[in-house]
Design an enzyme around this catalytic site. Structure first.
Site, PDB file in Angstrom:
ATOM      1  N   SER A  66       0.853  -1.196   0.000  1.00 26.54           N
ATOM      2  CA  SER A  66       0.000   0.000   0.000  1.00 26.54           C
ATOM      3  C   SER A  66       0.882   1.237   0.000  1.00 26.54           C
ATOM      4  CB  SER A  66      -0.834  -0.005   1.287  1.00 26.54           C
ATOM      5  OG  SER A  66      -1.502   1.214   1.462  1.00 26.54           O
ATOM      6  N   TYR A 114      -2.363   0.175  10.569  1.00 30.60           N
ATOM      7  CA  TYR A 114      -2.339  -0.269   9.167  1.00 30.60           C
ATOM      8  C   TYR A 114      -0.975   0.008   8.522  1.00 30.60           C
ATOM      9  CZ  TYR A 114      -3.881  -0.780   4.297  1.00 30.60           C
ATOM     10  OH  TYR A 114      -4.016  -1.179   2.983  1.00 30.60           O
TER      11      TYR A 114
HETATM   12  N1  LIG Z   1      -8.683  -0.570  -1.103  1.00 33.45           N
HETATM   13  C1  LIG Z   1      -7.626   0.191  -0.968  1.00 33.45           C
HETATM   14  O1  LIG Z   1      -7.728   1.415  -1.056  1.00 33.45           O
HETATM   15  C2  LIG Z   1      -6.274  -0.427  -0.711  1.00 33.45           C
HETATM   16  C3  LIG Z   1      -5.152   0.397  -0.889  1.00 33.45           C
HETATM   17  C4  LIG Z   1      -3.890  -0.150  -0.701  1.00 33.45           C
HETATM   18  C5  LIG Z   1      -3.767  -1.486  -0.344  1.00 33.45           C
HETATM   19  N2  LIG Z   1      -4.889  -2.261  -0.156  1.00 33.45           N
HETATM   20  C6  LIG Z   1      -4.668  -3.658   0.207  1.00 33.45           C
HETATM   21  O2  LIG Z   1      -5.334  -4.503  -0.716  1.00 33.45           O
HETATM   22  C7  LIG Z   1      -5.587  -5.762  -0.109  1.00 33.45           C
HETATM   23  C8  LIG Z   1      -7.009  -6.178  -0.427  1.00 33.45           C
HETATM   24  O3  LIG Z   1      -7.887  -5.263   0.184  1.00 33.45           O
HETATM   25  P1  LIG Z   1      -9.220  -4.714  -0.512  1.00 33.45           P
HETATM   26  O4  LIG Z   1      -9.093  -3.250  -0.575  1.00 33.45           O
HETATM   27  O5  LIG Z   1      -9.526  -5.475  -1.732  1.00 33.45           O
HETATM   28  O6  LIG Z   1     -10.290  -4.994   0.664  1.00 33.45           O
HETATM   29  P2  LIG Z   1     -11.416  -6.088   0.863  1.00 33.45           P
HETATM   30  O7  LIG Z   1     -12.408  -6.013  -0.231  1.00 33.45           O
HETATM   31  O8  LIG Z   1     -11.873  -5.903   2.255  1.00 33.45           O
HETATM   32  O9  LIG Z   1     -10.627  -7.465   0.714  1.00 33.45           O
HETATM   33  C9  LIG Z   1      -9.832  -7.980   1.713  1.00 33.45           C
HETATM   34  C10 LIG Z   1      -9.878  -9.479   1.606  1.00 33.45           C
HETATM   35  O10 LIG Z   1      -9.019 -10.041   2.600  1.00 33.45           O
HETATM   36  C11 LIG Z   1      -9.757 -10.994   3.304  1.00 33.45           C
HETATM   37  N3  LIG Z   1      -9.242 -11.242   4.642  1.00 33.45           N
HETATM   38  C12 LIG Z   1      -9.240 -10.446   5.724  1.00 33.45           C
HETATM   39  N4  LIG Z   1      -8.679 -11.079   6.764  1.00 33.45           N
HETATM   40  C13 LIG Z   1      -8.315 -12.299   6.320  1.00 33.45           C
HETATM   41  C14 LIG Z   1      -7.694 -13.427   6.910  1.00 33.45           C
HETATM   42  N5  LIG Z   1      -7.341 -13.449   8.199  1.00 33.45           N
HETATM   43  N6  LIG Z   1      -7.457 -14.512   6.133  1.00 33.45           N
HETATM   44  C15 LIG Z   1      -7.814 -14.527   4.838  1.00 33.45           C
HETATM   45  N7  LIG Z   1      -8.438 -13.522   4.235  1.00 33.45           N
HETATM   46  C16 LIG Z   1      -8.681 -12.416   4.972  1.00 33.45           C
HETATM   47  C17 LIG Z   1     -11.178 -10.476   3.318  1.00 33.45           C
HETATM   48  O11 LIG Z   1     -12.062 -11.513   3.660  1.00 33.45           O
HETATM   49  P3  LIG Z   1     -13.471 -11.223   4.412  1.00 33.45           P
HETATM   50  O12 LIG Z   1     -14.445 -10.990   3.306  1.00 33.45           O
HETATM   51  O13 LIG Z   1     -13.703 -12.498   5.151  1.00 33.45           O
HETATM   52  O14 LIG Z   1     -13.277 -10.036   5.287  1.00 33.45           O
HETATM   53  C18 LIG Z   1     -11.284 -10.028   1.873  1.00 33.45           C
HETATM   54  O15 LIG Z   1     -11.504 -11.131   1.029  1.00 33.45           O
HETATM   55  C19 LIG Z   1      -5.295  -5.590   1.374  1.00 33.45           C
HETATM   56  O16 LIG Z   1      -4.039  -6.154   1.677  1.00 33.45           O
HETATM   57  C20 LIG Z   1      -5.237  -4.082   1.542  1.00 33.45           C
HETATM   58  O17 LIG Z   1      -4.428  -3.691   2.611  1.00 33.45           O
HETATM   59  C21 LIG Z   1      -6.126  -1.765  -0.331  1.00 33.45           C
END
Ligand SMILES: NC(=O)c1ccc[n+]([C@@H]2O[C@H](COP(=O)([O-])OP(=O)(O)OC[C@H]3O[C@@H](n4cnc5c(N)ncnc54)[C@H](OP(=O)(O)O)[C@@H]3O)[C@@H](O)[C@H]2O)c1
Length: 285
Positions: free
Chosen positions: A146, A159
């Protein structure tokens, strides 16, 4: 750089029930991968399978129970992949949560939960697949980090700490596994409109009478604005799938452009000047 289709190559994506993970599974399947989609709560797999169905790739996506904080499930997933497919070409460490709050006030269990998912979970999944990748003499590990792994911001302590840890881990890992033919790549998105921000971050609170209350209001306003103006998550999924397919990827990819510019500015500016700019961005929120 030219992409080559990866017919029959196998990819494991953690955190595939929503957001980047779900979209990445579909993008990889469209490029010929057999995708093992790790899901921590199997009852949440419907959205992924619907998206796969719509894209006509459901036969290429197989879900598996995978909570990255559960060691037994991590081991089982690695054994299953080896026994069933005999190869693992790409691991995408995507699973993540985002907790906010002010460092003085964030309870110990929230720190633990944040580090367990975003850092320790990622470490364990990586350790579990490295023997397979070494045996086959090749592999690629794509780390969904990120902008918060490069730049600290008030209210983002838990975070950002977890993502800075991912960055350090990945720099070491890249050097350790290169001679085994294993490649490590970082993807560093800025704010994108996925469900992550609604799952906890924007519910951050302060203790009653907190000296951080004013800053909290600013941070929440800033975070809501960033999430609303966030880019299309498809962009990140397409980039990750592209990296999975090209011959010689770079080590780091930051996106969108504003994220690249901010990271570049931090690298060029004196740290105190950069901190003053961040403070004034927050003040104007
Ligand atoms: N969106 C942004 O702006 C952004 C920016 C930079 C980086 N990121 C990174 O991108 C990645 C994906 O996030 P996203 O934005 O796509 O959010 P998201 O839609 O909330 O997806 C996160 C995923 O991780 C899963 N998860 C959470 N805890 C877990 C665990 N203990 N074991 C296995 N799976 C788990 C969630 O499952 P559940 O459905 O069960 O919760 C969900 O499938 C993350 O690493 C996040 O830090 C996001």
């Amino acid at each position: 750089m030219m992409e080559t289709l990866k017919e029959g190559a196998v990819a494991l994506v953690t955190g595939s029930s929503s957001g980047f993970g779900m979209l990445t599974c579909v993008e990889l399947a469209l490029r010929g991968f057999v995708v093992i989609a790790g899901i921590r709560r199997m009852e949440t797999q419907a959205k992924l399978m619907e998206a796969a169905e719509q894209a006509g790739v459901s036969s290429r996506i197989h879900t598996t129970q995978l909570d990255v904080t559960n060691d037994a499930e991590v081991q089982q997933a690695a054994v299953y992949i080896w026994n069933r497919y005999g190869r693992l070409d790409v691991l995408i460490n995507n699973a993540g949560t985002a907790y906010g709050g002010f460092i003085e006030e964030v309870p110990a269990e929230v720190w633990e939960e944040q580090m367990n998912t975003n850092f320790h979970g990622m470490v364990h999944v990586t350790q579990a697949v490295l023997p397979l990748m070494r045996k086959q003499g090749k592999g690629r590990i794509i780390q969904v980090s990120s902008i918060s792994g490069r730049i600290g911001f008030p209210g983002y302590g838990p975070y950002a700490s977890s993502k800075f840890a991912v960055e350090g881990f990945s720099e070491c890992l890249a050097l350790e596994v290169k001679s085994f033919g294993i490649d490590v790549v970082m993807v560093e998105p800025g704010a994108y409109g996925t469900p992550i921000w609604d799952k906890g971050f924007t519910q951050m609170s302060t203790t009653p009478g907190s000296p951080y209350q004013r800053m909290l209001d600013k941070v929440l306003a800033f975070s809501r604005k960033s999430a609303q103006q966030g880019g299309n998550p498809e962009e990140v999924a397409r980039l990750v799938a592209h990296i999975a397919c090209i011959k010689r990827p770079s080590f780091r990819y930051a996106l969108p452009r504003s994220t690249r510019l901010t990271i570049g500015a931090k690298a060029l500016m004196p740290a105190r000047l950069f901190q003053r700019i961040l403070a004034s961005v927050l003040e104007r929120s």
